[in-house]
Design a protein around this motif. Structure first.
Motif, mmCIF file in Angstrom:
data_model
loop_
_atom_site.group_PDB
_atom_site.id
_atom_site.type_symbol
_atom_site.label_atom_id
_atom_site.label_comp_id
_atom_site.label_asym_id
_atom_site.label_seq_id
_atom_site.Cartn_x
_atom_site.Cartn_y
_atom_site.Cartn_z
ATOM 1 N N TYR A 135 0.805 -1.276 0.035
ATOM 2 C CA TYR A 135 -0.083 -0.002 -0.099
ATOM 3 C C TYR A 135 0.906 1.149 -0.127
ATOM 4 O O TYR A 135 0.311 2.286 -0.596
ATOM 5 C CB TYR A 135 -1.077 -0.134 1.089
ATOM 6 C CG TYR A 135 -2.299 -0.913 0.979
ATOM 7 C CD1 TYR A 135 -2.782 -0.722 -0.195
ATOM 8 C CD2 TYR A 135 -2.411 -1.892 1.880
ATOM 9 C CE1 TYR A 135 -4.168 -1.644 -0.393
ATOM 10 C CE2 TYR A 135 -3.455 -2.592 1.817
ATOM 11 C CZ TYR A 135 -4.319 -2.675 0.663
ATOM 12 O OH TYR A 135 -5.451 -3.335 0.313
ATOM 13 N N LEU B 215 2.181 1.789 -3.663
ATOM 14 C CA LEU B 215 1.114 2.167 -4.287
ATOM 15 C C LEU B 215 0.617 3.463 -4.156
ATOM 16 O O LEU B 215 0.639 4.224 -4.944
ATOM 17 C CB LEU B 215 -0.272 1.261 -4.159
ATOM 18 C CG LEU B 215 -1.572 1.362 -4.994
ATOM 19 C CD1 LEU B 215 -1.290 1.294 -6.602
ATOM 20 C CD2 LEU B 215 -2.582 0.892 -4.509
ATOM 21 N N GLY B 216 0.691 4.054 -2.752
ATOM 22 C CA GLY B 216 0.476 5.595 -2.545
ATOM 23 C C GLY B 216 1.508 6.417 -3.125
ATOM 24 O O GLY B 216 1.065 7.375 -3.494
ATOM 25 N N THR C 73 3.244 5.906 -5.740
ATOM 26 C CA THR C 73 3.146 5.815 -7.124
ATOM 27 C C THR C 73 2.268 6.696 -7.369
ATOM 28 O O THR C 73 2.289 7.646 -8.294
ATOM 29 C CB THR C 73 3.069 4.498 -7.729
ATOM 30 O OG1 THR C 73 4.211 3.775 -7.089
ATOM 31 C CG2 THR C 73 3.183 4.354 -9.143
ATOM 32 N N ILE C 74 1.092 6.293 -6.922
ATOM 33 C CA ILE C 74 -0.283 7.447 -7.157
ATOM 34 C C ILE C 74 -0.057 8.931 -6.978
ATOM 35 O O ILE C 74 -0.174 9.565 -7.872
ATOM 36 C CB ILE C 74 -1.292 6.936 -6.678
ATOM 37 C CG1 ILE C 74 -1.856 5.560 -7.253
ATOM 38 C CG2 ILE C 74 -2.655 7.872 -6.665
ATOM 39 C CD1 ILE C 74 -3.003 4.984 -6.248
ATOM 40 N N LEU C 75 0.506 9.243 -5.719
ATOM 41 C CA LEU C 75 0.906 10.563 -5.258
ATOM 42 C C LEU C 75 1.783 11.028 -6.525
ATOM 43 O O LEU C 75 1.713 12.360 -6.873
ATOM 44 C CB LEU C 75 1.424 10.521 -4.046
ATOM 45 C CG LEU C 75 1.992 12.130 -3.534
ATOM 46 C CD1 LEU C 75 0.632 12.867 -3.551
ATOM 47 C CD2 LEU C 75 2.488 11.869 -2.084
ATOM 48 N N SER C 76 2.999 10.364 -6.778
ATOM 49 C CA SER C 76 3.758 10.762 -7.857
ATOM 50 C C SER C 76 3.215 11.106 -9.281
ATOM 51 O O SER C 76 3.591 12.174 -9.838
ATOM 52 C CB SER C 76 5.123 10.026 -7.930
ATOM 53 O OG SER C 76 6.029 9.541 -6.595
ATOM 54 N N ILE C 77 2.234 10.324 -9.885
ATOM 55 C CA ILE C 77 1.676 10.601 -10.710
ATOM 56 C C ILE C 77 0.700 11.506 -10.838
ATOM 57 O O ILE C 77 0.751 12.602 -11.891
ATOM 58 C CB ILE C 77 0.981 9.111 -11.209
ATOM 59 C CG1 ILE C 77 2.044 8.143 -11.677
ATOM 60 C CG2 ILE C 77 0.078 9.596 -12.490
ATOM 61 C CD1 ILE C 77 1.308 6.576 -11.841
ATOM 62 N N VAL C 78 0.167 11.815 -9.825
ATOM 63 C CA VAL C 78 -0.778 13.113 -9.623
ATOM 64 C C VAL C 78 0.080 14.418 -9.815
ATOM 65 O O VAL C 78 -0.284 15.437 -10.189
ATOM 66 C CB VAL C 78 -1.607 13.187 -8.303
ATOM 67 C CG1 VAL C 78 -2.096 14.266 -8.129
ATOM 68 C CG2 VAL C 78 -2.668 11.678 -8.498
ATOM 69 N N CYS C 79 1.469 14.282 -8.847
ATOM 70 C CA CYS C 79 2.155 15.680 -8.826
ATOM 71 C C CYS C 79 2.721 15.825 -10.313
ATOM 72 O O CYS C 79 2.893 16.996 -10.905
ATOM 73 C CB CYS C 79 3.353 15.515 -7.997
ATOM 74 S SG CYS C 79 2.771 15.617 -6.244
ATOM 75 N N PRO D 193 8.105 13.533 -7.312
ATOM 76 C CA PRO D 193 8.264 12.500 -8.334
ATOM 77 C C PRO D 193 9.634 11.722 -8.463
ATOM 78 O O PRO D 193 9.769 10.615 -8.668
ATOM 79 C CB PRO D 193 7.587 12.802 -9.676
ATOM 80 C CG PRO D 193 6.611 13.840 -9.330
ATOM 81 C CD PRO D 193 7.295 14.651 -8.088
ATOM 82 N N LEU E 275 8.983 7.959 -6.660
ATOM 83 C CA LEU E 275 8.989 6.632 -7.551
ATOM 84 C C LEU E 275 10.302 5.782 -7.370
ATOM 85 O O LEU E 275 9.722 4.766 -7.345
ATOM 86 C CB LEU E 275 9.147 7.358 -8.999
ATOM 87 C CG LEU E 275 7.637 7.960 -9.525
ATOM 88 C CD1 LEU E 275 7.746 8.329 -10.871
ATOM 89 C CD2 LEU E 275 6.578 6.643 -9.440
#
Length: 89
Positions: free
Chosen positions: A21, A24-25, A27-33, A60, A64
């Motif tokens: 988790y 995953l968190g 990675t998602i935060l990096s993609i959003v940024c 990111p 990442l």
């Protein structure tokens, strides 16, 4: 072809769940940024050196690779645990 043991599956440990988790968190935060930086330029943001923008730009670059290392650690831990379980069976 691999054979599957007839025994029950190994339970998922808490550390495995936490690592998954967190990776995953991050990675998602990096993609959003990443997308925030891409979208900010056409919207008129000229200065990325003030406010919260330095954090959004750098996150990111740090998160990442950390998420990648967490996934590798999770895979290694899973392989070791399965190997030990198969030796005991």
């Amino acid at each position: 072809m691999s054979t599957r043991s007839s025994g029950p599956d190994l339970p998922v440990r808490r550390i495995d769940r936490i690592l998954a988790y967190m990776a995953l968190g991050l990675t998602i935060l990096s993609i959003v940024c990443f997308f925030a930086v891409i979208i900010a330029r056409p919207l008129g943001v000229e200065d990325f050196t003030t406010g919260v923008w330095p954090l959004i730009v750098v996150l990111p670059l740090l998160a990442l690779p950390i998420a990648f290392v967490m996934i590798v650690v999770l895979l290694v831990m899973s392989f070791v645990r399965r190997s030990r379980a198969n030796k005991g069976a």
